[in-house]
Design an enzyme around this catalytic site. Structure first.
Site, PDB file in Angstrom:
ATOM      1  N   ASN A   1       0.823 -31.310  31.368  1.00 30.85           N
ATOM      2  CA  ASN A   1       0.354 -31.325  32.752  1.00 30.85           C
ATOM      3  C   ASN A   1       1.141 -32.291  33.650  1.00 30.85           C
ATOM      4  OD1 ASN A   1      -0.762 -33.438  31.309  1.00 30.85           O
ATOM      5  ND2 ASN A   1      -2.697 -33.419  32.418  1.00 30.85           N
TER       6      ASN A   1
ATOM      7  N   THR B   1      -6.172 -32.693  18.470  1.00 32.01           N
ATOM      8  CA  THR B   1      -4.839 -33.192  18.124  1.00 32.01           C
ATOM      9  C   THR B   1      -4.878 -34.697  17.924  1.00 32.01           C
ATOM     10  OG1 THR B   1      -3.799 -31.419  19.394  1.00 32.01           O
ATOM     11  CG2 THR B   1      -2.447 -33.340  18.887  1.00 32.01           C
TER      12      THR B   1
ATOM     13  N   GLU C   1      -4.804 -41.009  24.471  1.00 33.88           N
ATOM     14  CA  GLU C   1      -5.327 -40.621  25.783  1.00 33.88           C
ATOM     15  C   GLU C   1      -5.656 -39.143  25.669  1.00 33.88           C
ATOM     16  OE1 GLU C   1      -6.052 -39.031  28.882  1.00 33.88           O
ATOM     17  OE2 GLU C   1      -3.963 -39.184  29.476  1.00 33.88           O
TER      18      GLU C   1
ATOM     19  N   CYS D   1      -6.717 -34.245  32.673  1.00 33.49           N
ATOM     20  CA  CYS D   1      -7.686 -34.622  31.645  1.00 33.49           C
ATOM     21  C   CYS D   1      -8.867 -35.401  32.208  1.00 33.49           C
ATOM     22  CB  CYS D   1      -7.002 -35.441  30.554  1.00 33.49           C
ATOM     23  SG  CYS D   1      -6.052 -36.836  31.177  1.00 33.49           S
TER      24      CYS D   1
ATOM     25  N   GLU E   1      -3.226 -46.944  29.094  1.00 36.36           N
ATOM     26  CA  GLU E   1      -1.937 -46.754  29.735  1.00 36.36           C
ATOM     27  C   GLU E   1      -1.937 -47.618  31.002  1.00 36.36           C
ATOM     28  OE1 GLU E   1       0.195 -44.650  28.253  1.00 36.36           O
ATOM     29  OE2 GLU E   1      -0.732 -42.737  27.751  1.00 36.36           O
TER      30      GLU E   1
END
Length: 619
Positions: A155, A234, A252, A286, A463
């Protein structure tokens, strides 16, 4: 066939483009038309090894530079990205399908912000602490982890490449970055720009691949850290693999975030926040606030105005600067979103607007209308599962306590938002919401100065901001002594008994070796009547039970001697790793760097006495 975005090669390793046609080929498609814009090859195991070896070789020399020197290169990279912003934005639009009016302000620029921010704070943010300890002192320093792996999502490919690369590099690490196979192009140019800015070769490498490539990176013995942006499933696999080798990880992951609108909110601002939190990047964010809770008193007014504004969104060619809403990144993602829309209708939610394919665009593109469902309940599938598309669910509520409880009733915890003019209530609600990144009277703003990340199943680690440095470095603590190191004055006692057993104990100056040593008067005294076998009985400890000689600091205290023979025994002092050798005439005691030697004379029990050994003296 000439393809409009074909890179020089699939991978960028050790400062240059590298190809390996043995890797599985895959096409990069322009989401607006389905056109093949590039053809690349997934990394083979040989490519993975080449990239990690380059990173491992280059990292120590990079880490030896000052943070200021490293920061200077990152800031130069930021300048180059801004100079090339149009070119990078057009590439990002080709890669993702996002409108150029969006990418030109939000994608390469946010990556440049990351390089500039971390390059600028390095000189002060990577300092350690000074800890005074009386005469002595200690200090801490931040040291790099080594080779870091970044695994990106589709994205925000350029942004994510920089959000992971900037903190990793400024801390003195090297990085191997794998972009999503859906958006493989932008990260290659970022790597090229870093070399142009002066980054030494081997420090930022990009390799392509799919779900089979990730495990090769994550499980590699030379990788110290893995940072993933991706789905929860994942993330669980990557975190599990990394944990098995005790690697550092940042996750994340996805979300199903609540956006709460109270009845005193500014209506237009709240609707704008809800649209940003659902339709920006065609809903492929997200942190999106896809569960919009609206207080019942303003629900009808909110829905009416939301429908009006949503239906005015301009859908079209992403390269047209008038376009506000582009296609989904892939046909597979488009089909997934449509399947959720069908579930929403089947489970009784009211389709307020959208839900289909717009008529104004190419049928070959991955287009969908921005979609709003009303009358959604907490139990419906579209309110529980992450859709990752432009589907807004509007739910209503009565009270603050009710909406907080319902907002928290999810496995996710990435983000949340609150719209209200009551600032006291706003702070009270964000304190109660279970999420890592929250907004008051705004949504989805993510400046690099602010930590970004989630809780619960939405991941861990952060982050951006100074907080990111904690995840790409570790603390080293150093104690500095300002005086001499004094060992305790140790005394040895040899105690012989009529049975031929001997017990040996030590005593020393207070606190020098171990606090539970015995201090003060000698531990032996003459005792007992003459022995019929040995004559006068030897001296014993005050507490003459055998168990008493096995206490204190020794792992083993009580051992047999054959009278009159040469004796050898070794035993260990608990907690100090010391070693004692005993033999006729000498004893040596080793503690740390000091060696102490004792001359002694221990008279055989037949002589009717036991004699105190001399004090140890350092060699």
């Amino acid at each position: 066939m000439t393809m409009k975005a074909q890179p020089k090669a699939s991978h960028f390793i050790d400062g240059e483009y590298v190809e390996d046609t043995a890797g599985a080929p895959f096409d990069s498609l322009y989401p607006a038309t389905g056109e093949v814009i590039a053809r690349l090859h997934a990394a083979t195991p040989a490519i993975v090894e080449k990239a990690i070896a380059a990173a491992k070789r280059a990292q120590p020399e990079w880490a030896a530079l000052s943070p200021t020197a490293r920061g200077r290169i990152l800031k130069r990279a930021a300048d180059i990205m801004r100079e090339r912003n149009r070119e990078l934005s057009e590439l990002e639009t080709l890669d993702t399908g996002k409108p150029i009016q969006e990418t030109i302000v939000a994608d390469p620029t946010s990556g440049a912000d990351a390089f500039e921010f971390f390059g600028g704070i390095a000189a002060s943010a990577l300092n350690g602490d000074y800890i005074p300890l009386g005469g002595d002192f200690a200090f801490t320093k931040r040291v790099p982890l080594g080779v870091c792996v970044g695994i990106g999502a589709w994205n925000y490919p350029q942004q994510i490449a920089c959000w992971k690369g900037a903190p990793a590099l400024i801390c003195g690490n090297a990085m191997v970055f794998k972009p999503s196979e859906n958006t493989p192009l932008g990260a290659l140019v970022i790597a090229e720009i870093l070399i142009e800015a002066g980054l030494p070769k081997g420090l930022y490498n990009v390799i392509q691949g799919d779900r089979t490539t990730g495990p090769l990176l994550v499980n590699h013995k030379d990788v110290a850290k893995v940072s993933l942006t991706g789905s929860v499933e994942t993330g669980k696999k990557v975190a599990g693999a990394a944990a098995s080798n005790l690697k550092h990880v940042t996750m994340e992951l996805g979300g199903k975030s609540p956006l709460i609108v109270f009845d005193d909110a500014d209506l237009e601002s709240a609707i704008g926040g809800a649209m940003l939190g659902n339709f920006y990047s065609t809903g492929q964010v997200c942190s999106n606030g896809t569960r919009v809770f609206v207080q019942k008193g303003i629900k009808d007014k909110f829905l009416k105005r939301l429908k009006e504004r949503t239906e005015k969104i301009v859908i079209g060619d992403p390269m047209d600067e008038a376009t506000q809403f582009g296609p989904m990144v892939s046909k597979a993602q488009l089909d997934k979103v449509f399947s959720y829309i069908e579930k929403g209708k089947a489970e009784g939610a009211t389709l307020l607007t959208g839900g289909g394919i717009p008529n104004s665009v190419s049928s070959a593109g991955n287009y969908i209308q921005p979609t709003v469902f009303a009358d959604v309940t907490d139990a419906t599938t579209i309110a529980r599962e992450e859709i990752f598309g432009p589907v807004m669910c509007v739910l209503d509520f009565d009270s603050e306590d009710e909406v907080v409880a319902r907002a928290n009733a999810t496995e996710f915890g990435l983000s949340a938002g609150v719209f209200t003019q009551d600032i006291t209530r706003a702070h009270r609600v964000v304190d109660a919401l279970e999420a890592g990144t929250l907004w008051i009277n705004a949504y989805n703003l993510a400046p690099v100065e602010v930590p970004f990340g989630g809780s619960k199943q939405s991941g861990f680690g952060r982050e951006n901001s100074i907080a990111a440095l904690n995840h790409y470095s570790e603390l080293k603590s150093v104690y500095v002594a300002m005086g001499k190191v004094d060992l305790a004055v140790l005394r040895f006692y040899c105690l012989f008994s009529p049975t031929g057993r001997s017990a040996e104990r030590m005593r020393g100056d207070e606190g020098a070796i171990r606090q539970n040593f015995n201090f003060g008067a000698p531990l032996i005294r003459p005792c007992g009547p003459p022995s019929p076998r040995w004559g006068e009985e030897a001296a014993r400890p005050y507490n003459s039970t055998p168990e008493a000689t096995n206490g204190g600091c020794w792992d083993k205290k009580d051992h047999r001697h054959a009278p009159g023979r040469l004796h050898h025994h070794r035993f260990r002092l608990r907690g100090l790793g010391a070693c004692l050798s005993s033999f006729r005439g000498w004893k040596e005691y080793r503690a740390g760097a000091g060696i102490w030697r004792q001359r002694f004379r221990a008279v055989h029990p037949d002589a009717g006495s036991a004699r105190l050994a001399d004090e140890h003296e350092p060699l």
